[in-house]
Structures are given as structure tokens and as C-alpha cells.
Write an enzyme that holds these catalytic residues in place. Structure first.
Site, PDB file in Angstrom:
ATOM      1  N   MET A   1       5.123  -0.818  -9.033  1.00 29.51           N
ATOM      2  CA  MET A   1       6.181  -1.464  -9.814  1.00 29.51           C
ATOM      3  C   MET A   1       5.839  -1.369 -11.304  1.00 29.51           C
ATOM      4  O   MET A   1       6.376  -2.122 -12.123  1.00 29.51           O
ATOM      5  CB  MET A   1       6.354  -2.914  -9.370  1.00 29.51           C
ATOM      6  N   GLY A   2       4.901  -0.480 -11.653  1.00 31.54           N
ATOM      7  CA  GLY A   2       4.566  -0.265 -13.058  1.00 31.54           C
ATOM      8  C   GLY A   2       3.605  -1.297 -13.589  1.00 31.54           C
ATOM      9  O   GLY A   2       2.955  -2.018 -12.830  1.00 31.54           O
TER      10      GLY A   2
ATOM     11  N   GLY B   1      -2.948  -0.287  -2.276  1.00 27.10           N
ATOM     12  CA  GLY B   1      -4.168  -1.042  -2.565  1.00 27.10           C
ATOM     13  C   GLY B   1      -4.466  -2.085  -1.499  1.00 27.10           C
ATOM     14  O   GLY B   1      -3.557  -2.713  -0.958  1.00 27.10           O
TER      15      GLY B   1
ATOM     16  N   HIS C   1      -4.164   0.643  -9.990  1.00 26.33           N
ATOM     17  CA  HIS C   1      -3.199   1.731  -9.755  1.00 26.33           C
ATOM     18  C   HIS C   1      -3.848   3.082 -10.052  1.00 26.33           C
ATOM     19  O   HIS C   1      -3.607   4.059  -9.346  1.00 26.33           O
ATOM     20  CB  HIS C   1      -1.985   1.588 -10.688  1.00 26.33           C
TER      21      HIS C   1
ATOM     22  N   LYS D   1      -5.730  -4.862  -2.130  1.00 28.15           N
ATOM     23  CA  LYS D   1      -5.462  -6.203  -2.668  1.00 28.15           C
ATOM     24  C   LYS D   1      -4.268  -6.833  -1.964  1.00 28.15           C
ATOM     25  O   LYS D   1      -4.274  -8.011  -1.633  1.00 28.15           O
ATOM     26  CB  LYS D   1      -5.217  -6.154  -4.172  1.00 28.15           C
TER      27      LYS D   1
HETATM   28  O1  PAF Z   1       2.727  -3.154  -4.227  1.00 23.37           O
HETATM   29  C1  PAF Z   1       3.730  -2.917  -4.952  1.00 23.37           C
HETATM   30  O2  PAF Z   1       3.620  -2.665  -6.163  1.00 23.37           O
HETATM   31  C2  PAF Z   1       5.112  -2.964  -4.341  1.00 23.37           C
HETATM   32  O3  PAF Z   1       5.206  -3.949  -3.371  1.00 23.37           O
HETATM   33  C3  PAF Z   1       5.563  -1.610  -3.783  1.00 23.37           C
HETATM   34  C4  PAF Z   1       4.701  -1.144  -2.639  1.00 23.37           C
HETATM   35  C5  PAF Z   1       5.545  -0.565  -4.892  1.00 23.37           C
HETATM   36  C6  PAF Z   1       7.017  -1.714  -3.272  1.00 23.37           C
HETATM   37  O4  PAF Z   1       7.886  -2.105  -4.267  1.00 23.37           O
END
Ligand code: PAF
Length: 281
Positions: free
Chosen positions: A30-31, A147, A37, A149
């Protein structure tokens, strides 16, 4: 590195890479990217010829009164990081591109989503599995990276992939932590300095619980109470849950044996943080 917003353009790029025999690695996010990430991206890059990272703040997985509007959005600085890390494509669709007018189909994994985070966020996992299934259909990756987490999310996605015979290999990558052990999360930026300092109790209590287990403690209720007691000493912490569960059905266990997930969610002010460890005895 290219930022793509349209599904049709992304599909054309993927088709081209596949025609050159490249494997496609996919990191859904989700950025507001952090080192957690980037660890997923590194692994994806090492194992695939084309690496795609999606950035989409998915409205379906936020409940009423949750932080959908405030969720941090930093596409420009995220793009700098992805480029530096050697990612090839950022897929950053609009909400309209992902959920055009008339969207009516959802993916729901039962049982596993009713507990832990699902108990306090009732529609959350339906939103996650729906968007991940859609992203998998769009990207059709060979391998996808999530992840540890978000332990419950990882188990739910693995179950969805298994149950729906999705042709993707899911990798779960260890949690990346700050120096004091706090799990990296985009939501850490919401914490005040006092809350940020208090939040280190989460991993401390999990680590101490792990030591208790290594020392021979096998009673799940004792371990759960041990963690609750440690966290409760922190006045800014407000416990949502501490759970000791199996890693298949996410059911509470009485005795710790085999692979066991110890997961927690705790609020510091308005910010709800999650963390977990897996113990194997
Ligand atoms: O873990 C996340 O950032 C979100 O839940 C995901 C897997 C990108 C789905 O929107």
C-alpha cells in the site's frame, strides 16, 4: 523503472517480459515503503527477471472510522526507493481502475479471518483477499512476496491460493525491525515520540516469551498471561489481543508444540500495531 497506472498497459509489459522467458516476481503493497518492503523487493529481484511492486491503498480493507483517508501516500519518494532497489515496474492503479462502477465480486476466506485481527476488523480480510486475488489475476506472477509481520494476512493469503488453485508461489519474508525491535510498519509514523518509545514493549515481550518457551514453558495460557502482564506495565499500551494459536486454522492452542504463532495487536493512542513470532518446539 516505470510507473504504470492502467491494467492493459501493465499486461502488455508483462507479456513482453514473458516472451523473453522472464519470471515475474510481485510485491503487493500500500506504499509508504520502508525497509520491510525493500526486503521483499530485494528477494523478488533476486529470484525473477521482472519485478513488479504494486502501490494501492485498498479502500475495501479499511473499516468505517479507520485510517483510509489518512493512510500515508508518498508515490514520488516510493518510486525513488524502488528505482534504487532495482525494481522494474510500480503498478499504481486508481480506485476506479481496480473497482470500476458495478464491482460486485469478493473473495472471502472463512474461519481464519474471523479471529485475531478479523474479530476487531470484521471486513478487513475480505478486502485484502479480494484485492490480492484481483492483483494476482492482473499480474499473473510466478512468485509473490509478503511480510511475516502480517502473520494472519500471510496465512489467509496462502489458504486462498491453495483453495482457489492459484498458480503462484507465495513467499513469506521475515519481519524487518527497528534497532529497538519494533516491527517496521507504515503506521509507525502515526506514533508520538512517547508512544514510539513505549511501542518497543511489543517485541520485547514476545522475545521474553520466546525465552520462556525455550526454557521449557509449554502452557499457552501462561505464555499469553506473561505477555499481557509485560505489556500492561506500559501505561500507553492498550491491548486488543494476545493470542497463542496454531499456524493452520489459527485456533488457540492449550499446549505449545510444533509450529506455534504468538500474535498480538496493541493500540498506542489512535495507532493499532501488530506483531508476532513463530516458535517451533
Ligand atoms: O499488506 C499490505 O500492505 C496489504 O494488506 C496488501 C497485501 C498490499 C493488500 O492491500
Amino acid at each position: 523503472m516505470e510507473i504504470i497506472r492502467e491494467i492493459s498497459i501493465l499486461r502488455a509489459r508483462i507479456k513482453e517480459a514473458r516472451s523473453q522467458g522472464k519470471l515475474v516476481g510481485f510485491v503487493p503493497t500500500m506504499g509508504c515503503l520502508h525497509k520491510g518492503h525493500l526486503a521483499l523487493l530485494d528477494k523478488a529481484r533476486a529470484e525473477n527477471g521482472l519485478t513488479i511492486l504494486s502501490i494501492f491503498v485498498n479502500p475495501l480493507q479499511f473499516g468505517i472510522g479507520e485510517d483510509y483517508e489518512e493512510y500515508p501516500r508518498h508515490l514520488e519518494s516510493d518510486a525513488v526507493q524502488v528505482k534504487k532497489a532495482g525494481g522494474h515496474i510500480i503498478f499504481a492503479p486508481t480506485v476506479k481502475e481496480m473497482y470500476p462502477q458495478g464491482h460486485a465480486t469478493y473473495v472471502d476466506v472463512e474461519r481464519l479471518t474471523a479471529v485475531l485481527c478479523g474479530a476487531s476488523r470484521p471486513h478487513h480480510f475480505r478486502g485484502v483477499t479480494t484485492v490480492v486475488a484481483k492483483l494476482f489475476n492482473i499480474v499473473n506472477p510466478d512468485q509473490a512476496y509478503f511480510g511475516q509481520k502480517d502473520a494472519q494476512q500471510a496465512l489467509v493469503i496462502q489458504r486462498m491460493v491453495r483453495d482457489l488453485n492459484m498458480n503462484v508461489l507465495v513467499h513469506i519474508i521475515p519481519t524487518v525491525r527497528e534497532a529497538d525491535g519494533l516491527a517496521m510498519s507504515s503506521r509507525n509514523s502515526y506514533l508520538s515520540p512517547a508512544e514510539r518509545s513505549a511501542a518497543s514493549i511489543l517485541y520485547k515481550s514476545l522475545s521474553q516469551a520466546s525465552e520462556e518457551i525455550q526454557g521449557g514453558q509449554r502452557d499457552a495460557a501462561v505464555i499469553q498471561a506473561f505477555i499481557v502482564e509485560k505489556i500492561s506495565l506500559e501505561l500507553l499500551a492498550n491491548i486488543d489481543y494476545v493470542a497463542v494459536v496454531d499456524t493452520e486454522e489459527i485456533r488457540p492452542v492449550k499446549e505449545i508444540s510444533g509450529r506455534t504463532l504468538i500474535a498480538l495487536a496493541v493500540r498506542f493512542g489512535k495507532t493499532r500495531l501488530i506483531d508476532n513470532i513463530i516458535v517451533e518446539v
